[in-house]
Design a protein around this motif. Structure first.
Motif, short mmCIF file in Angstrom:
data_model
loop_
_atom_site.label_atom_id
_atom_site.label_comp_id
_atom_site.label_asym_id
_atom_site.label_seq_id
_atom_site.Cartn_x
_atom_site.Cartn_y
_atom_site.Cartn_z
N PRO A 258 0.80 -1.23 0.00
CA PRO A 258 0.00 0.00 0.00
C PRO A 258 0.84 1.28 0.00
CG PRO A 258 -0.21 -1.18 2.10
CD PRO A 258 0.58 -2.05 1.20
N THR A 259 2.11 1.17 0.36
CA THR A 259 2.93 2.38 0.46
C THR A 259 4.01 2.50 -0.61
OG1 THR A 259 4.27 1.17 2.07
CG2 THR A 259 2.63 2.70 2.95
N ASP A 335 6.93 6.08 -3.89
CA ASP A 335 5.72 6.10 -3.04
C ASP A 335 4.47 6.44 -3.86
OD1 ASP A 335 6.35 8.69 -3.61
OD2 ASP A 335 6.30 9.41 -1.54
N VAL A 338 0.82 5.96 -2.57
CA VAL A 338 0.29 6.93 -1.62
C VAL A 338 -0.18 8.18 -2.36
CG1 VAL A 338 0.75 8.24 0.47
CG2 VAL A 338 1.90 6.05 0.09
N HIS A 339 0.61 8.65 -3.31
CA HIS A 339 0.19 9.82 -4.10
C HIS A 339 -1.16 9.55 -4.75
CE1 HIS A 339 4.07 12.25 -4.26
NE2 HIS A 339 4.37 11.21 -3.51
N GLU A 340 -1.33 8.34 -5.25
CA GLU A 340 -2.61 8.03 -5.90
C GLU A 340 -3.74 7.94 -4.88
OE1 GLU A 340 -0.94 5.83 -9.94
OE2 GLU A 340 -2.04 4.66 -8.46
N ALA A 341 -3.47 7.30 -3.75
CA ALA A 341 -4.52 7.15 -2.73
C ALA A 341 -4.97 8.51 -2.22
CB ALA A 341 -4.03 6.28 -1.57
N LEU A 342 -4.05 9.46 -2.14
CA LEU A 342 -4.40 10.78 -1.63
C LEU A 342 -4.87 11.73 -2.74
CD1 LEU A 342 -1.62 11.36 1.04
CD2 LEU A 342 -3.66 9.95 1.15
N GLY A 343 -4.84 11.24 -3.97
CA GLY A 343 -5.29 12.09 -5.08
C GLY A 343 -4.32 13.21 -5.40
N ILE A 344 -3.01 13.02 -5.12
CA ILE A 344 -2.05 14.09 -5.35
C ILE A 344 -0.95 13.72 -6.35
CG2 ILE A 344 -2.43 15.15 -3.08
CD1 ILE A 344 0.10 13.72 -2.08
#
Lengths: 351, 351, 351, 351
Positions: A258-259, A335, A338-344
């Motif tokens: 996930p990370t 990472d 994480v960028h994708e999960a946070l939409g950034i």
């Protein structure tokens, strides 16, 4: 009667007065807090294997794997010295294990990847199953699973460790435990996890054994490379990346952890790629062949020729451009999940 | 003055009066509408290959693949004759293609699977990519993709077709088109899709090429069988299923098609399984070996010995119990993905 | 020596020979099985409330709610008489409950919606919580939850029932149980579920109480209508639908039930909509106002003026065009969630 | 001949030699990198409103909203001074806007929440729609949307700002732009977004307007408080949290922003809660009433009585225990959505 104080002075006085209350004026720092584009403190950095290897071997002489728990030289970003970080969110290191050694069993919240750089025959054991290491294999230690390493064959084995240590520290969320026994007991034959999940099939029953992390421990280089080669032959070349695949968690279709996202790419002989930049900084390990990477940010430019087993880091929002006269294969991790999960996540391809 | 009509008579009169308005009393049928447990109209049925094959060959004589568009003998559930259905929601058939023949290109909403039963060397082409067929291969035609079949090798090739035809008809949602050219143009080398998605890796860019359907067209038997064998050796045997895997869509971890789930299972020599029942009825194709299945529902019981290339259907909520003296491999498919998507899948394992 | 039989005769002979083996030639039916576009057996149908209501009241005289278990007049599609179906996959009926009556507690796999048509003060109880009914309220009975209805106020109450009965029957997946007590015990105050989930907030802990089904039992008309009105005033009008909202499961953002989608729409006075068609057939209940709908398929056309409490069905792939001189509000439901889950939803808007 | 150097000396020499190559020995820092449990650098901190307010008002005198762009006093964690951070990943501040002022339009990757602390009648405009602020309202500025604030009513308005500034900085992913005009143009009536998504209904067509972020800008306190009160009356009290709800994104059922979770909780009069700790540190804003919080970590303990408009922070893995004699309502926010997305959320409830 006194003249009123000028505004600047009144402001300074306010700042001083409220400072003991842990209050700070936003307007003095706003621009730095929301910069027009990412301004990482990191810089590109390169580790030539022929320079690094002697230190690894010396480390092999001055400390045992068991004493060190993990005998690793951390690759630190030159601008993050002392933080054990290769980018702001990721950790990278080169781990050495010598014949006969054991790195004792522990577990932690941090997720880890191993990418085998040199030597064969060491193993890593995860949750009761061992995997033998061969150069180019990508191996996972899921968050909070017992793991230990050992080496029963002949020559030194070196691998790249990639962990989310700085990220877990940033989110204040890390737990760890040491095992009471040095090596965990083996409870499954080697290859069982791959047999269960690695063939585009999965058990009819039973939950994902490691939550969001791939149930496959080891992605053998032999198969990954075969996929790259087939695609290089049959599919159109990408002008930026050559032929590039991401590793997949076979029971979600998503990233293996996930990370951390992991990638393998092949640049054909004669490749002269175009530049691109991403918000996720990436660490590269050269598997085969030779090439050159040019990294730039604003006016600054770094250029480096690379060969097998060299490592380098391309920080966030730095433009990277690859070329290769003779062709090469590169492993990398970042990472991005994480960028994708946070939409950034953000990317720019230059042409 | 007349006596009031008795209730029963008043009810009948009401029914008659409102009938022209397309109104019906629920209370007369309620019990049948919400039965205490599933009461499928389907029954178990068996198709011995040595009985079916002669008809397939005779079909080969009386009609060409091109004339037939698809030269298939539909396996109809004995209680659903005339409906082209093997269970209420699924269609199954055996398709024959002879050397030199072509089954012309078309596309439709219906999803299709092919499971190769006999012969080698025919191909199916999906969206510009051909796949050569070998016994035991599981091949997919995603919804609304152009596909055609052809045969350039020596012997007859027979495969099992599984489609969601009755389901799409039930939901009134089917579209179809014929191609203007007989066979579609080949635009990708054979194996490209597998190289791209079959090795636990995936392209970094680009959306799923077939939406919810697996981007892999062909799951070769060689690899599927290898997985089964490894697990049979290394993992505990399931008392109901032996060793059973489901095929996986590698970019979602879910079923290969949104409407059809597929399975491969191996019963070791000497296996005497326990009974289980599911709400999803399943069609079986025997790949290797021999065995026996006992199907029961209430007082009724069906029992059948099976060998290679035989087919049978176990309807919804019928208990099936498998045994095998010499060991065997079974392929099966059902509408389980729909049961799961609608939250209505139910299973019972007897002991 | 005899001349060889002509092909047509050989084929017929083959068909006859293999028929006892439950084998059928696909090529004789292929076109019907994969039609170029949906060809539903259903037709549009209309139920004027002033025609239906007298039958409902007569039903109230000839059978009690308790005796009937559910006192419902089923709205049957004229082409599906005897199947208790308003479209191939859905059931619709009008249920009457009289003051003092109780419809006893049971539960079943089938999901149900209630849309209140006439009268106030009856209640439905789901899983220990009662909801009082008012015209225009949309109420849910999730799959496999105990439910009963009762009526302690003054006038008859009539509601529209929508269930997935034909769908669960098709998939052979229905279970049902009767409660041992007539009405279930009340364990939660009325409105608790709405308080918990209806205000764009949710409990910090605890799983979804009804799986994929909305944890809200009742969507009060007052609030739904308010939303419609606000949007009619502030947002651009849709040329096909006027102002149309779908009901939402607040803990998934998806449909309120996995098998049934529900909608509320408002046509402003003077609206003359354009035509559209969908693969999901829909049942409409007129809440307020008057209007006209024109349904067409191929050459055929049905036209109907409607007023409050009238009901009608628009089958799959039939073009519907709405208009309203004085404005109106329409509730509707269909099996769209299933079409979407299976990837087979299709829509066409004509202009 | 010299004696060999002792190990300790050899190690130091190795460290010195490899240091210029950006290499560091893991074994010297391993324990600190993977601590047995979270060891945040943050400490609890309290900001009494009657102490903070005067500074806010003085800020109102020394700088205009327009000049400041955002007139905010940052609440800095005492151990993170100079980093504009209240926890390692989050930013909090109190923003003041005076009658007649405008805070000019800009947009940035960072997500923001506003929780209104004092005063009414200011507005925030997001993507062309204004929302009027009232105490207790929770308002969202989604990532990368234009927003500005203004104030056309009488008294000063103060709100709590919560942003993911440190997180976006950590991931090197922030972009920002200033608008060319001071305030953006109003293109939608106030309340349109709420009408569209706030009533457990949603438009039939159209994608989520702000990706993973809630399409509702404003969650009015009136409705949130009503939900709390209903539940306090009807549902069992939680021994740790009293009555606690999370705000929900109505089109996903998840958190209102991908990086920040928000909560509202009510402690009834006489509440004496038990302690719990979480990996996500949280910032609290007291809405109504009074109470006391005890925060502890290891041997250390902080205790604080709080009243309306006070603020405080409970860092990661610090145990918090709440009590309230007269009852109170608390708003809070944390980075829990990220902990959950990364699979690292952890919680412990003590009893």
């Amino acid at each position: 009667m006194n003249a009123p104080l000028p505004t600047a002075q009144l402001r300074q006085q306010l700042y001083r007065d409220m400072d003991p209350h842990n209050l700070t004026p936003l307007w003095e720092v706003l621009h730095a807090l929301v910069p027009p584009q990412p301004r990482t403190p990191c810089v590109p950095a390169f580790w030539r294997y022929d320079e690094v290897r002697p230190y690894l071997m010396r480390a092999g002489e001055v400390i045992t794997a068991e004493e060190a728990v993990r005998r690793v030289l951390i690759l630190e970003n030159p601008k993050l010295r002392g933080q054990s970080a290769v980018t702001q969110s990721l950790y990278a290191g080169l781990q050495l294990i010598l014949p006969g050694e054991v790195a004792p069993s522990h577990r932690h919240t941090q997720s880890a990847l191993r990418f085998i750089v040199e030597g064969s025959g060491a193993y890593t054991a995860v949750d009761g199953e061992r995997t033998t290491m061969r150069p180019g294999d990508f191996i996972i230690t899921p968050s909070w699973t017992w793991h230990d390493h050992g080496h029963e064959a002949r020559d030194p084995v070196v691998w790249l460790d990639g962990l989310d240590i700085p990220m877990i520290r940033f989110f204040d969320a890390g737990f760890a435990q040491n095992d009471t026994s040095k090596s965990q007991q083996v409870t499954r034959t080697e290859g069982t996890s791959f047999a269960r999940y690695g063939h585009n099939m999965a058990p009819v029953r039973g939950a994902a054994p490691h939550g969001r992390t791939s149930p496959i421990f080891s992605y053998p280089y032999e198969r990954s490379r075969e996929a790259l080669e087939r695609l290089e032959r049959d599919a159109p070349l990408d002008a930026w990346d050559g032929t590039k695949l991401r590793y997949v968690n076979p029971i979600t279709g998503g990233w293996p952890m996930p990370t951390i996202g992991t990638f393998l790419q092949k640049l054909p002989a004669g490749f002269a790629g175009q530049g691109s930049r991403q918000t996720d900084g990436a660490v590269y390990s050269v598997v085969e062949g030779e090439g050159e990477v040019t990294v730039s940010a604003g006016e600054q430019e770094w250029r480096c020729a690379f060969g097998p087993r060299d490592h380098f880091v391309v920080p966030s929002w730095h433009t990277a451009r690859f070329s290769s006269e003779k062709g090469c294969v590169l492993f990398s991790f970042s990472d991005r999940p994480v960028h994708e999960a946070l939409g950034i996540h953000h990317e720019e391809r230059l042409s």
